[in-house]
Design a protein around this motif. Structure first.
Motif, PDB file in Angstrom:
ATOM      1  N   LEU A 207       0.832  -1.203   0.000  1.00 29.37           N
ATOM      2  CA  LEU A 207       0.000   0.000   0.000  1.00 29.37           C
ATOM      3  C   LEU A 207       0.864   1.250   0.000  1.00 29.37           C
ATOM      4  O   LEU A 207       0.582   2.206  -0.747  1.00 29.37           O
ATOM      5  CB  LEU A 207      -0.919  -0.001   1.219  1.00 29.37           C
ATOM      6  CG  LEU A 207      -1.654   1.315   1.496  1.00 29.37           C
ATOM      7  CD1 LEU A 207      -2.635   1.641   0.371  1.00 29.37           C
ATOM      8  CD2 LEU A 207      -2.376   1.270   2.835  1.00 29.37           C
ATOM      9  N   TRP A 208       1.915   1.293   0.814  1.00 31.43           N
ATOM     10  CA  TRP A 208       2.762   2.488   0.891  1.00 31.43           C
ATOM     11  C   TRP A 208       3.412   2.768  -0.454  1.00 31.43           C
ATOM     12  O   TRP A 208       3.379   3.911  -0.947  1.00 31.43           O
ATOM     13  CB  TRP A 208       3.824   2.322   1.974  1.00 31.43           C
ATOM     14  CG  TRP A 208       4.890   3.377   1.976  1.00 31.43           C
ATOM     15  CD1 TRP A 208       6.234   3.187   1.850  1.00 31.43           C
ATOM     16  CD2 TRP A 208       4.707   4.794   2.110  1.00 31.43           C
ATOM     17  NE1 TRP A 208       6.903   4.375   1.892  1.00 31.43           N
ATOM     18  CE2 TRP A 208       5.992   5.388   2.058  1.00 31.43           C
ATOM     19  CE3 TRP A 208       3.608   5.612   2.254  1.00 31.43           C
ATOM     20  CZ2 TRP A 208       6.192   6.770   2.147  1.00 31.43           C
ATOM     21  CZ3 TRP A 208       3.805   6.989   2.354  1.00 31.43           C
ATOM     22  CH2 TRP A 208       5.076   7.551   2.301  1.00 31.43           C
TER      23      TRP A 208
ATOM     24  N   VAL B 265      12.006   2.203  -4.672  1.00 33.63           N
ATOM     25  CA  VAL B 265      13.222   2.475  -5.437  1.00 33.63           C
ATOM     26  C   VAL B 265      12.886   3.291  -6.684  1.00 33.63           C
ATOM     27  O   VAL B 265      11.926   2.996  -7.416  1.00 33.63           O
ATOM     28  CB  VAL B 265      13.904   1.150  -5.842  1.00 33.63           C
ATOM     29  CG1 VAL B 265      15.103   1.424  -6.752  1.00 33.63           C
ATOM     30  CG2 VAL B 265      14.334   0.376  -4.610  1.00 33.63           C
ATOM     31  N   GLY B 266      13.660   4.343  -6.911  1.00 35.85           N
ATOM     32  CA  GLY B 266      13.498   5.166  -8.097  1.00 35.85           C
ATOM     33  C   GLY B 266      12.554   6.334  -7.929  1.00 35.85           C
ATOM     34  O   GLY B 266      12.379   7.117  -8.872  1.00 35.85           O
ATOM     35  N   TYR B 267      11.965   6.504  -6.775  1.00 35.21           N
ATOM     36  CA  TYR B 267      11.026   7.602  -6.536  1.00 35.21           C
ATOM     37  C   TYR B 267      11.685   8.665  -5.671  1.00 35.21           C
ATOM     38  O   TYR B 267      12.225   8.373  -4.601  1.00 35.21           O
ATOM     39  CB  TYR B 267       9.738   7.087  -5.895  1.00 35.21           C
ATOM     40  CG  TYR B 267       8.873   6.359  -6.890  1.00 35.21           C
ATOM     41  CD1 TYR B 267       7.831   7.007  -7.544  1.00 35.21           C
ATOM     42  CD2 TYR B 267       9.134   5.026  -7.221  1.00 35.21           C
ATOM     43  CE1 TYR B 267       7.054   6.349  -8.487  1.00 35.21           C
ATOM     44  CE2 TYR B 267       8.371   4.360  -8.170  1.00 35.21           C
ATOM     45  CZ  TYR B 267       7.331   5.028  -8.791  1.00 35.21           C
ATOM     46  OH  TYR B 267       6.575   4.383  -9.730  1.00 35.21           O
ATOM     47  N   ALA B 268      11.644   9.890  -6.162  1.00 30.61           N
ATOM     48  CA  ALA B 268      12.369  10.984  -5.529  1.00 30.61           C
ATOM     49  C   ALA B 268      11.749  11.368  -4.198  1.00 30.61           C
ATOM     50  O   ALA B 268      10.516  11.350  -4.045  1.00 30.61           O
ATOM     51  CB  ALA B 268      12.389  12.192  -6.452  1.00 30.61           C
ATOM     52  N   PRO B 269      12.566  11.749  -3.237  1.00 24.60           N
ATOM     53  CA  PRO B 269      12.043  12.221  -1.954  1.00 24.60           C
ATOM     54  C   PRO B 269      11.431  13.612  -2.112  1.00 24.60           C
ATOM     55  O   PRO B 269      11.662  14.294  -3.125  1.00 24.60           O
ATOM     56  CB  PRO B 269      13.286  12.262  -1.070  1.00 24.60           C
ATOM     57  CG  PRO B 269      14.417  12.498  -2.022  1.00 24.60           C
ATOM     58  CD  PRO B 269      14.040  11.752  -3.281  1.00 24.60           C
ATOM     59  N   PRO B 270      10.645  14.053  -1.158  1.00 25.79           N
ATOM     60  CA  PRO B 270      10.098  15.414  -1.201  1.00 25.79           C
ATOM     61  C   PRO B 270      11.205  16.448  -1.320  1.00 25.79           C
ATOM     62  O   PRO B 270      12.323  16.262  -0.814  1.00 25.79           O
ATOM     63  CB  PRO B 270       9.346  15.537   0.128  1.00 25.79           C
ATOM     64  CG  PRO B 270       8.995  14.125   0.496  1.00 25.79           C
ATOM     65  CD  PRO B 270      10.146  13.297   0.012  1.00 25.79           C
ATOM     66  N   ALA B 271      10.882  17.566  -1.982  1.00 21.45           N
ATOM     67  CA  ALA B 271      11.885  18.607  -2.223  1.00 21.45           C
ATOM     68  C   ALA B 271      12.259  19.336  -0.942  1.00 21.45           C
ATOM     69  O   ALA B 271      13.348  19.918  -0.852  1.00 21.45           O
ATOM     70  CB  ALA B 271      11.358  19.599  -3.258  1.00 21.45           C
TER      71      ALA B 271
ATOM     72  N   ALA C 191       4.348  17.152   0.033  1.00 22.56           N
ATOM     73  CA  ALA C 191       3.883  17.421   1.401  1.00 22.56           C
ATOM     74  C   ALA C 191       3.186  16.199   1.984  1.00 22.56           C
ATOM     75  O   ALA C 191       3.391  15.859   3.163  1.00 22.56           O
ATOM     76  CB  ALA C 191       2.949  18.628   1.400  1.00 22.56           C
ATOM     77  N   CYS C 192       2.349  15.542   1.181  1.00 30.33           N
ATOM     78  CA  CYS C 192       1.626  14.374   1.686  1.00 30.33           C
ATOM     79  C   CYS C 192       2.580  13.209   1.952  1.00 30.33           C
ATOM     80  O   CYS C 192       2.487  12.537   2.995  1.00 30.33           O
ATOM     81  CB  CYS C 192       0.539  13.964   0.701  1.00 30.33           C
ATOM     82  SG  CYS C 192      -0.835  15.141   0.611  1.00 30.33           S
ATOM     83  N   ILE C 193       3.511  12.979   1.030  1.00 27.91           N
ATOM     84  CA  ILE C 193       4.469  11.893   1.237  1.00 27.91           C
ATOM     85  C   ILE C 193       5.333  12.172   2.457  1.00 27.91           C
ATOM     86  O   ILE C 193       5.593  11.276   3.279  1.00 27.91           O
ATOM     87  CB  ILE C 193       5.323  11.691  -0.030  1.00 27.91           C
ATOM     88  CG1 ILE C 193       4.475  11.072  -1.144  1.00 27.91           C
ATOM     89  CG2 ILE C 193       6.538  10.816   0.270  1.00 27.91           C
ATOM     90  CD1 ILE C 193       5.204  10.938  -2.474  1.00 27.91           C
ATOM     91  N   ALA C 194       5.786  13.417   2.615  1.00 30.83           N
ATOM     92  CA  ALA C 194       6.618  13.767   3.772  1.00 30.83           C
ATOM     93  C   ALA C 194       5.875  13.518   5.076  1.00 30.83           C
ATOM     94  O   ALA C 194       6.442  12.995   6.046  1.00 30.83           O
ATOM     95  CB  ALA C 194       7.053  15.225   3.673  1.00 30.83           C
ATOM     96  N   TYR C 195       4.596  13.877   5.103  1.00 32.38           N
ATOM     97  CA  TYR C 195       3.823  13.692   6.334  1.00 32.38           C
ATOM     98  C   TYR C 195       3.586  12.219   6.623  1.00 32.38           C
ATOM     99  O   TYR C 195       3.840  11.736   7.740  1.00 32.38           O
ATOM    100  CB  TYR C 195       2.491  14.419   6.236  1.00 32.38           C
ATOM    101  CG  TYR C 195       1.566  14.092   7.382  1.00 32.38           C
ATOM    102  CD1 TYR C 195       1.855  14.524   8.681  1.00 32.38           C
ATOM    103  CD2 TYR C 195       0.430  13.310   7.181  1.00 32.38           C
ATOM    104  CE1 TYR C 195       1.023  14.196   9.742  1.00 32.38           C
ATOM    105  CE2 TYR C 195      -0.404  12.985   8.231  1.00 32.38           C
ATOM    106  CZ  TYR C 195      -0.114  13.431   9.508  1.00 32.38           C
ATOM    107  OH  TYR C 195      -0.936  13.104  10.556  1.00 32.38           O
TER     108      TYR C 195
ATOM    109  N   LEU D 229       8.732   4.518   6.737  1.00 35.74           N
ATOM    110  CA  LEU D 229       9.115   3.597   5.668  1.00 35.74           C
ATOM    111  C   LEU D 229       9.912   4.304   4.573  1.00 35.74           C
ATOM    112  O   LEU D 229       9.687   5.488   4.305  1.00 35.74           O
ATOM    113  CB  LEU D 229       7.863   2.968   5.050  1.00 35.74           C
ATOM    114  CG  LEU D 229       7.039   2.069   5.976  1.00 35.74           C
ATOM    115  CD1 LEU D 229       5.720   1.692   5.306  1.00 35.74           C
ATOM    116  CD2 LEU D 229       7.836   0.819   6.349  1.00 35.74           C
ATOM    117  N   PRO D 230      10.815   3.579   3.909  1.00 29.36           N
ATOM    118  CA  PRO D 230      11.551   4.180   2.790  1.00 29.36           C
ATOM    119  C   PRO D 230      10.646   4.301   1.570  1.00 29.36           C
ATOM    120  O   PRO D 230       9.642   3.594   1.436  1.00 29.36           O
ATOM    121  CB  PRO D 230      12.674   3.179   2.534  1.00 29.36           C
ATOM    122  CG  PRO D 230      12.109   1.865   2.979  1.00 29.36           C
ATOM    123  CD  PRO D 230      11.232   2.173   4.164  1.00 29.36           C
ATOM    124  N   LEU D 231      11.015   5.205   0.678  1.00 31.96           N
ATOM    125  CA  LEU D 231      10.286   5.329  -0.580  1.00 31.96           C
ATOM    126  C   LEU D 231      10.640   4.166  -1.490  1.00 31.96           C
ATOM    127  O   LEU D 231      11.740   3.600  -1.393  1.00 31.96           O
ATOM    128  CB  LEU D 231      10.649   6.643  -1.268  1.00 31.96           C
ATOM    129  CG  LEU D 231      10.305   7.934  -0.527  1.00 31.96           C
ATOM    130  CD1 LEU D 231      10.741   9.138  -1.342  1.00 31.96           C
ATOM    131  CD2 LEU D 231       8.816   8.001  -0.236  1.00 31.96           C
TER     132      LEU D 231
END
Length: 735
Positions: free
Chosen positions: A640-641, A709-715, A694-698, A705-707
């Motif tokens: 799900l994540w 693979v291949g998906y950028a972290p929040p700016a 913002a939603c991913i960071a929250y 949990l880690p993102l």
């Protein structure tokens, strides 16, 4: 000239050459501009620009003269629209005649107003008052086209349909079309305040200039009526549902009457939102109890006053006992008691009450989305015959995606009117390109299963499921004083698609989008197809970058601009995002199964079983009905994540693709509208990225949990997103 020293001949000669050069350049620009001439969007989809020469020539051979009466205001409006439209599209004025003297006559009217149409003995019984027939016929030995109806307003609707055929490059040589509205009341709800502001309005101030009414009736009011009539809208609620009682004073009723006069030739009735406590605030009574004889008498007297000024007044829209608004429950009465008291005052005049079902109270432990059903379901069959219960498409509040409202199908003895939002309160305001046709179609095509398979919401709305003749659809308008009416060109498409689906709820959102694109921009297929594709994917893109997989209500408090999934600071729990997403270390989502709030039980058993089952529920509603572990394995095979992060990212990527599509089409559109759309797509991309990050960071701060693979972290950090503040957001009103 005063005081300016004479200049030498050489200077005058140089200046003259420069002016001549500028003039020649301007002339060349005008001659070469063609379809790409600058436009500001004011004409909406009623752009009667000259068609290509070959196409116009073909049409001119089939439309050589107009035979139309002009003895009633609606007949005058119809003839005027046809002369305006055909003159613009065909590039020459159309002669008006009394009889068909050559091939190509366009004959319009009713059997009463037109002897030529009466002589054809057409069967128009099924068309009703507002339907029309367009047919190729032979009159006096000449080929002709007729636009006929049982009433002038049906003929007007037919005239707009005929113009639409030309605007969208359809053949007109052998026509045999008949159409009629499937829904009786097709109404725009304006959330306009008397001070000129518009609640949740993103296209400038209100178009109603109450200060100058009734003496000054701006030409824009007529253009508003033309636009509505062109898509079959036949009603307008002029003021905010959070109503100012002053609208019922005689001074304002005279202003309303002036607008009604402008709208009447176009088949549009005016309605008013009324405050339930108006008998106290403008009537001087000590109570607004709907069962009090003095209160009932006050409403009857007020209705008599209104109808004396406005004989075709439509009726009242009421928001009661919702979000602090007064209502019958203040006196221990039911919603039916309140609605019926107002309905009794209107009934002798043929008016209706549209009573909103958007109600909820701040009851700890009570799922907000259940409260409307809980309050109204027991009242089924207790409302007067001229009351319509106005129900939002979903059980919450115009979110990017909601399941259908369980009241549809659950109240067979009550007339329900569907309320949709055209203004994009939760979908990026005016600057995000989000075509709402797919949202409307999704809601209308949903199967309630209350009478077995095929019991769609559309059949509830059009009355065929339960045998109701009084039916309706209402759309919260996105119209303001901006030159382009809606805050952006593409927002106009949502006004358009609402009207077309209110006319016939089974129409295709894609087909309507194509109509709109052809009428608004170009008939070139190289332009039309990519733009329609872009529009049809835009709503899903917004769902992905805002509220994927059944999430909802993640926006900023009050202003509803941007993401604030962390917010728990509202004055009531059910105004906060944390109430709805319920994210914790273990998982995310609102459990509405039997182990939670049991909101699924408000649906018919087959639907309830689907929504309650993790194996059967569509992914798009997963977190609406279930609290799911972060490592829950989705149908895709992802957790799900990971799936949530992917959806957020896909939403942003879709906006990037929209930008690329639009960039490739520059040569097809005038520069003014092209640049506006390009600029707004840039805003949309920036804000989609903000929503995603913002939603991913929250959520990541909660689950750790880690993102994938291949998906950028929040700016930016979560602290940064939480620090953002917005005090100048348009369209917000504290009522």
């Amino acid at each position: 000239m005063g005081g300016t020293a004479p200049r030498g001949d050489a200077t005058r000669w140089t200046t003259g050459l420069r002016l001549l050069a500028v003039g020649l350049l301007l002339l060349a620009a005008c001659l070469c501009a063609g379809h790409a001439r600058a436009e500001d969007g004011y004409d909406l989809w009623l752009r009667y620009h000259p068609l290509p020469a070959a196409q116009a020539g073909t049409y001119r051979s089939h439309v050589t003269q107009l035979i139309a009466g002009a003895t009633t205001p609606t007949q005058v409006a119809t003839r005027s629209e046809l002369l305006r439209g055909l003159g613009g599209l065909l590039g020459q004025a159309l002669p008006v005649a009394d009889t068909a003297s050559r091939d190509g006559a366009l004959i319009i009217g009713t059997p009463v107003s037109s002897p030529l149409i009466a002589g054809l003995h057409l069967d128009m019984r099924a068309l009703g008052r507002e339907g029309y027939l367009i047919r190729s016929v032979v009159v006096n030995g000449h080929a002709a086209t007729i636009i006929a109806g049982n009433d002038d307003i049906g003929v007007l609707y037919g005239a707009f349909r005929f113009l639409r055929l030309l605007q969208t490059a359809q053949p007109i040589a052998r026509l045999d079309l008949r159409d009629w509205p499937r829904v009786k009341l097709r109404v725009l709800d304006h959330w306009d305040n008397l001070n000129g502001s518009v609640e949740r309005g993103y296209a400038g101030a209100s178009i109603w200039d109450w200060w100058k009414l009734p003496d000054w009736r701006a030409p824009r009011y007529t253009d508003y009526a033309r636009a509505n009539a062109s898509i079959g809208i036949n009603g307008a609620v002029l003021n905010n549902v959070n109503a100012d009682p002053l609208i019922l004073t005689h001074k304002y009723l005279e202003k309303v009457a002036a607008l009604a006069d402008v709208f009447r030739p176009y088949g549009i009735r005016v309605y008013l939102s009324v405050r339930f406590s108006a008998p106290i605030e403008v009537g001087g009574l000590k109570t607004a109890d709907p069962l009090d004889p003095q209160v009932r008498r006050w409403w009857r007297t007020k209705a008599d006053e209104i109808y004396k000024l406005i004989p075709d007044f439509g009726g009242f829209l009421v928001k009661a006992n919702s979000e602090g608004q007064p209502g019958p429950q203040d006196y221990g009465r039911t919603h039916a008691d309140g609605a019926n008291a107002l309905a009794a005052a209107l009934a002798p005049h043929g008016g209706v009450v549209m009573w909103r079902a958007f109600v909820y109270a701040n009851k700890p432990g009570t799922d907000r989305i259940k409260q409307s059903y809980n309050e109204f379901k027991p009242l089924d069959g207790k409302f007067a015959a001229n009351v319509l219960l106005q129900v939002k498409n979903g059980p919450l509040d115009f979110q990017p995606r909601e399941p259908f409202n369980p009241l549809f199908g659950a109240m067979p003895k009550t007339r329900l009117i569907m309320e949709l939002q055209i203004t994009k309160e939760y979908l990026g305001f005016a600057t995000h390109l989000v075509y709402l046709g797919p949202l409307y179609q999704e809601a209308l095509s949903a199967d309630t299963m209350t009478r077995g398979k095929g019991s769609t919401v559309a059949k509830v709305v059009d009355g065929t499921l339960d045998g109701h003749a009084l039916t309706g659809m209402a759309g919260v308008a996105n119209i303001g004083a901006d030159r382009d009416w809606c805050g952006s060109v593409f927002n106009q498409a949502n006004w358009y698609v609402f009207g077309r689906l209110a006319w016939n709820p089974t129409l295709s959102a894609r087909a309507i989008a194509e109509e709109w694109v052809r009428m608004t921009f170009s008939n070139d297929d190289a332009f039309v197809k990519p733009v329609v594709d872009m529009m049809m994917g835009s709503r899903e893109a917004a769902v992905n970058y805002m509220t994927p997989l059944g999430l909802a209500h993640l926006m900023g408090h009050g202003h509803h601009y941007g993401p604030e999934p962390w917010d728990a600071s509202g004055p009531r729990a059910d105004w906060t995002p944390v109430y709805f997403h319920r994210a914790d270390y273990a998982g995310i989502g609102f459990d509405r199964t039997a182990t939670g709030s049991d909101a699924v039980a408000q649906y018919a058993p087959p639907v309830a079983r689907e929504f309650a089952s993790l194996q059967q529920i569509p992914d798009k509603y997963l977190l609406w009905f279930h609290h799911v572990p972060w490592d829950y394995r989705m149908r895709s095979g992802h957790t799900l994540w990971d799936e949530l992060v992917m959806h957020y990212t896909h939403g942003v990527d879709a906006v990037k693709q929209m930008q690329r599509t639009w960039s490739s089409l520059k040569g097809y559109v005038d520069d003014e509208r092209y640049r506006q759309v390009a600029a707004f797509l840039a805003i949309q991309l920036h804000e989609a990225q903000w929503w995603r990050d913002a939603c991913i960071a929250y959520f990541q701060s909660i689950n750790g949990l880690p993102l994938p693979v291949g998906y950028a972290p929040p700016a930016h950090s979560l602290k940064y997103y939480k620090s953002l503040s917005f005090k100048d957001v348009p369209g917000y009103s504290s009522w």
